[in-house]
Each structure stands twice: as C-alpha cells, then as structure tokens.
Design a protein around this motif. Structure first.
Motif, mmCIF file in Angstrom:
data_model
loop_
_atom_site.group_PDB
_atom_site.id
_atom_site.type_symbol
_atom_site.label_atom_id
_atom_site.label_comp_id
_atom_site.label_asym_id
_atom_site.label_seq_id
_atom_site.Cartn_x
_atom_site.Cartn_y
_atom_site.Cartn_z
ATOM 1 N N GLU A 153 -32.484 27.685 -12.696
ATOM 2 C CA GLU A 153 -30.993 27.103 -11.991
ATOM 3 C C GLU A 153 -30.609 26.058 -12.867
ATOM 4 O OE1 GLU A 153 -32.579 27.033 -8.378
ATOM 5 O OE2 GLU A 153 -32.605 29.131 -8.096
ATOM 6 N N ASP A 154 -29.571 26.317 -13.831
ATOM 7 C CA ASP A 154 -29.341 25.133 -14.812
ATOM 8 C C ASP A 154 -28.323 24.256 -14.279
ATOM 9 O OD1 ASP A 154 -28.419 23.840 -16.999
ATOM 10 O OD2 ASP A 154 -28.509 25.566 -18.462
ATOM 11 N N PRO A 155 -28.744 23.059 -13.946
ATOM 12 C CA PRO A 155 -27.636 21.827 -13.419
ATOM 13 C C PRO A 155 -26.416 21.457 -14.467
ATOM 14 C CG PRO A 155 -29.872 20.884 -14.158
ATOM 15 C CD PRO A 155 -29.973 22.365 -14.297
ATOM 16 N N ILE A 156 -27.167 21.773 -15.806
ATOM 17 C CA ILE A 156 -25.952 21.411 -16.677
ATOM 18 C C ILE A 156 -24.785 22.513 -16.715
ATOM 19 C CG2 ILE A 156 -25.428 21.015 -19.230
ATOM 20 C CD1 ILE A 156 -28.210 19.927 -19.557
ATOM 21 N N LYS A 157 -25.088 23.650 -16.712
ATOM 22 C CA LYS A 157 -24.247 24.704 -16.894
ATOM 23 C C LYS A 157 -23.287 24.710 -15.520
ATOM 24 C CE LYS A 157 -23.770 29.710 -16.289
ATOM 25 N NZ LYS A 157 -24.576 31.084 -15.937
ATOM 26 N N THR A 158 -23.901 24.272 -14.259
ATOM 27 C CA THR A 158 -23.567 24.036 -12.914
ATOM 28 C C THR A 158 -22.529 22.720 -13.238
ATOM 29 O OG1 THR A 158 -25.174 24.880 -11.792
ATOM 30 C CG2 THR A 158 -23.635 23.468 -10.605
ATOM 31 N N ALA A 159 -22.776 21.757 -13.854
ATOM 32 C CA ALA A 159 -21.910 20.581 -14.067
ATOM 33 C C ALA A 159 -20.821 20.973 -14.706
ATOM 34 C CB ALA A 159 -22.672 19.417 -14.832
ATOM 35 N N PHE A 160 -20.943 21.929 -15.876
ATOM 36 C CA PHE A 160 -19.793 22.033 -16.466
ATOM 37 C C PHE A 160 -18.769 22.899 -15.760
ATOM 38 C CE2 PHE A 160 -17.674 25.467 -19.363
ATOM 39 C CZ PHE A 160 -17.053 24.328 -20.012
ATOM 40 N N ARG A 161 -19.278 23.877 -14.900
ATOM 41 C CA ARG A 161 -18.205 24.377 -14.100
ATOM 42 C C ARG A 161 -17.528 23.640 -13.164
ATOM 43 N NH1 ARG A 161 -19.388 29.468 -10.589
ATOM 44 N NH2 ARG A 161 -17.154 29.316 -10.234
ATOM 45 N N ILE A 162 -18.235 22.604 -12.506
ATOM 46 C CA ILE A 162 -17.702 21.595 -11.608
ATOM 47 C C ILE A 162 -16.825 20.966 -12.422
ATOM 48 C CG2 ILE A 162 -18.158 19.502 -10.284
ATOM 49 C CD1 ILE A 162 -20.858 20.764 -9.524
ATOM 50 N N TYR A 163 -16.893 20.503 -13.453
ATOM 51 C CA TYR A 163 -16.076 19.623 -14.127
ATOM 52 C C TYR A 163 -14.639 20.419 -14.486
ATOM 53 C CZ TYR A 163 -14.409 16.766 -18.335
ATOM 54 O OH TYR A 163 -13.656 15.849 -19.220
ATOM 55 N N LYS A 164 -14.640 21.760 -14.969
ATOM 56 C CA LYS A 164 -13.568 22.502 -14.994
ATOM 57 C C LYS A 164 -12.711 22.578 -13.800
ATOM 58 C CE LYS A 164 -13.520 26.129 -17.433
ATOM 59 N NZ LYS A 164 -13.802 27.419 -18.106
ATOM 60 N N GLU A 165 -13.494 23.021 -12.625
ATOM 61 C CA GLU A 165 -12.920 23.047 -11.411
ATOM 62 C C GLU A 165 -11.916 21.883 -10.848
ATOM 63 O OE1 GLU A 165 -12.220 25.989 -9.981
ATOM 64 O OE2 GLU A 165 -13.154 27.374 -11.512
ATOM 65 N N ILE A 166 -12.839 20.901 -10.992
ATOM 66 C CA ILE A 166 -12.380 19.597 -10.318
ATOM 67 C C ILE A 166 -11.106 18.982 -10.952
ATOM 68 C CG2 ILE A 166 -14.439 18.975 -8.861
ATOM 69 C CD1 ILE A 166 -14.950 16.692 -10.987
ATOM 70 N N PHE A 167 -11.179 19.295 -12.401
ATOM 71 C CA PHE A 167 -9.945 18.816 -13.211
ATOM 72 C C PHE A 167 -8.554 19.669 -12.722
ATOM 73 C CE2 PHE A 167 -12.418 15.998 -15.372
ATOM 74 C CZ PHE A 167 -11.617 15.023 -16.075
ATOM 75 N N ALA A 168 -9.043 20.925 -12.605
ATOM 76 C CA ALA A 168 -7.981 21.972 -12.242
ATOM 77 C C ALA A 168 -7.375 21.490 -10.955
ATOM 78 C CB ALA A 168 -8.232 23.413 -12.261
ATOM 79 N N LEU A 169 -8.145 20.882 -9.964
ATOM 80 C CA LEU A 169 -7.421 20.755 -8.680
ATOM 81 C C LEU A 169 -6.547 19.437 -8.878
ATOM 82 C CD1 LEU A 169 -10.666 20.579 -6.192
ATOM 83 C CD2 LEU A 169 -8.585 21.896 -6.047
ATOM 84 N N VAL A 170 -6.846 18.705 -9.547
ATOM 85 C CA VAL A 170 -6.180 17.362 -9.799
ATOM 86 C C VAL A 170 -4.950 17.495 -10.740
ATOM 87 C CG1 VAL A 170 -6.247 14.909 -10.602
ATOM 88 C CG2 VAL A 170 -8.165 15.825 -9.711
#
Length: 387
Positions: A203-220
C-alpha cells in the motif's frame, strides 16, 4: 535631539550588532546566544532587562502611557549562500528574513531612548521575541506577561523588505488585512511497504501522497485570496523499496478568516479520505497557526504622520498586503498595533533575491532609519497621548 542624526552617528555600532547576530544565527524559541548578547548590550546602555518566556523584556522611562516596541530575532532553518563576510557560522540557521536587522535596530532605538529618558513622558517597553518564523514566540511572551504591568496602550513593529525595495521607502496598511492568517500542517501517510517488483502486495504511501497533493491543491485553487504551499516531502530510502511512510509539510494562508477555517478542515478531511481509499491512513498534525494581521487604522495613520515629520525623507507606500504571516498579529488582537515594512533592498544585482532565499542580502543603510523611526514614534506617541 535630532533622532535620525543620532541614529546615523550610531550606525557603525548598529551594523556591528547586526553582523554579530547574523553570524550567530539561531532558530526557534530557545535562543541562548542572542539572549545573552541582548542582555549584555542593554546593560551597556544602562537598561535593565529580564526574561519573558523565551524572549527578553526591558523598559525605559516610567509611568503611563506605555508604548511597546517589538523586534523578532530568530533565523530560518536553512544554509546561507549570501557570500557575506559575516555569513552564519551555523550551517542549519540563516538570517534570510532580516530578523537580525530588526533586533539591531531595536537595540539602537533602546540606546537612544535611554539617552533621552529624562524627556520621556511615559514608559517604552522593548520586546525581543524569538520564534516568529514558527509563529510561536509572540504567544509565549504574551503568556509570560509582555502585555502586563504595565499594559501597553499601543505597539509598533518593523520588518525589513529585501529585493529591489530601496531603503528610503516604508510600507503600511491602514486598517485592512496586511498579513494573512496561516496554518502549518504535517500530513503523515502510513501504508504498507514492500518490494518494488510487487506493488500489488503493498500500500504505497508515496502514490497516496501524490494523490493527496493533487486533490488538496485543486480544493484551494477554486478559492480567491488563499494560497497552499507544500514545502517538504519525505519518504523512502532506496529505489527498489516501497516504504511504509510518507510525510508532507506545508502551509495554508488566506485573507478571509471564515474561508480559511473551512479550507483547512477540507484539506485535512480530503487527505484522510484519499488515504483511506488507497488502503493507507493519513494523520494530520498542526505545526503552527496565526490570525490575520490587521493594523489599527487610527494608530497607523498617526504613525505615518510621525514618520513624515522626520528628516530622513521616506517615501510612503500605502495599502501594503502580503500573503506572508506574522505572529505580531497576536499582539494586534490585544492592543492597537501597527507593523511597517522598511525598505532594505538594492537597485543593482544585490536586489535579485528576496526574503527566505539563501542568497538574499539586506541593505544596512536601512538600520539607522529603522532605529530612528522606532525612537521617534515612541517619543511622539507620548506627546500626542498627553495632548
């Protein structure tokens, strides 16, 4: 006394003080070298000082009213690349935001006000504050009584502006938001490590971090007057290993308090939801926070009028607003306060870099200007208050 003329006479001493602080940069709340130096210099000037939490408090004059002058004194956790002969000896700390300038200015201001103590019609309280960069120093000093016994009627703080801003300039904001509210956050993503050849078993935390990065920037990015920055990402130890953990640290800044709180909660919730979908867990740890800095309109206008009286002929730039944050906002929530930016840049290639850059340099011609502004405004505040 001509305050600016006296500040120019003391410029060499102010520069020497600034360079000592610059060379011995410290970060955070605990700043033993800077504190020892400030106690020593104040004692030389005939001023007694005391600890105030992790900071230093001193007073000149007596009686009411009380006027507070504040300087921050901490550096940033980074390596300096300015090329200055007095560059930081600490590889992990550098004065790339000019706080060494602020402290040196306030020391000279204290010396000049002590020389004029017999003419002061009130008390000047000096606040030498650590940990502005982590937005923790002002709260610490408030908790330890900087605003008590006596309680200041008003407060003034200066900040230097590097880059291309010349030393004959000062900037202010009369009543609107000058500096943004801010939250610092750490997002720790816990996954399941494994062999790079078999990602389906991990369960890749780096892949997950990349998704989180994209999504939270889209919010702001959907919001006006808000900025999200991720300044730190860490994970892994080798190319062929999927790690267990990834870490992200960043800041959210905005000019709208209600919007800011909503956005911060949305970012935290989004990180947790995305991590769960990826089979990971996201833990949110607050790092720091500060409210927006709103300067008191009446005090700001009064301060600008005092500066216009001086013979250093400064150019005023109104309505200054920045996405940076400043924990002087905690002082401004308690008492009428004003923060001014003093130009400390260059018109040549030395102005190519601004604050927080490892190669930034500050123009020391700003030092006597800042000292004179602080001392003159304190004296004039007392005269105006007693009219």
């Amino acid at each position: 006394m001509d305050i600016f003329k006296r500040a120019l006479e003391l410029k060499e001493e102010t520069v020497k003080n600034r360079r000592y602080l610059h060379e011995n940069a410290e970060v955070g709340l605990n700043m033993p070298t800077a504190k020892k130096f400030i106690f020593q210099k104040l004692a030389e000037y005939g001023i007694s000082a005391k600890d105030c939490g992790f900071g230093v408090c001193a007073e000149v004059g007596k009686g009411e009213p009380c006027f507070l002058l504040r300087a921050d004194m901490d550096a940033l956790p980074m390596r300096e690349e300015s090329g200055e002969s007095f560059a930081s000896k600490n590889a992990n700390a550098a004065h790339t935001c000019g706080h060494d300038m602020h402290t040196a200015m306030l020391l000279t201001s204290a010396k000049m006000l002590k020389e004029q103590e017999h003419l002061l019609r009130g008390t000047v309280k000096f606040m030498f504050q650590p940990a502005e960069e982590t937005l923790a120093g002002a709260k610490d000093m408030i908790e330890h009584g900087i605003l008590d016994d006596p309680r200041p009627k008003a407060a003034l703080a200066l900040h230097t502006a590097a880059g291309r801003v010349p030393p004959d300039t000062f900037m202010y904001n009369s009543g609107n938001i000058m500096m943004c509210s801010a939250n610092g956050m750490r997002i720790t993503i816990k996954g399941k490590g494994g062999h790079a050849a078999y990602p389906g078993l991990a369960e890749d935390p780096i892949k997950t971090a990349f998704r989180i990065y994209k999504e939270i920037f889209a919010l702001v990015e959907k919001e006006d007057n808000a900025i999200l920055t991720i300044g730190k990402i860490q994970s892994g130890s080798a190319a062929n290993i999927i790690p267990d953990t990834a870490l992200m640290e960043g800041t959210l800044r905005s000019r709208n308090a209600e919007k800011h709180e909503r956005l911060y909660k949305s970012i935290c919730q989004a990180a947790q939801d995305i991590a769960k979908k990826e089979g990971c867990r996201a833990q949110i740890t607050p790092l720091f926070s500060a409210p927006a800095l709103i300067c008191d309109k009446a005090l700001t206008d009064l301060t600008v009028s005092f500066i216009n009286e001086m013979n250093c002929h400064l150019t005023a730039v109104p309505d200054m607003s920045a996405f940076a944050s400043e924990d002087f906002a905690y002082i401004a929530r308690e008492i009428p306060s004003v923060l001014l930016y003093i130009g400390a840049g260059f018109s040549d290639e030395r102005g190519d870099f601004t604050a927080h850059h490892p190669k930034v340099v500050f123009n020391e011609d700003a030092l006597p200007i800042g000292s004179a502004v602080e001392a003159h405004c304190a004296i004039r505040f007392f005269e105006y208050y007693r009219q």
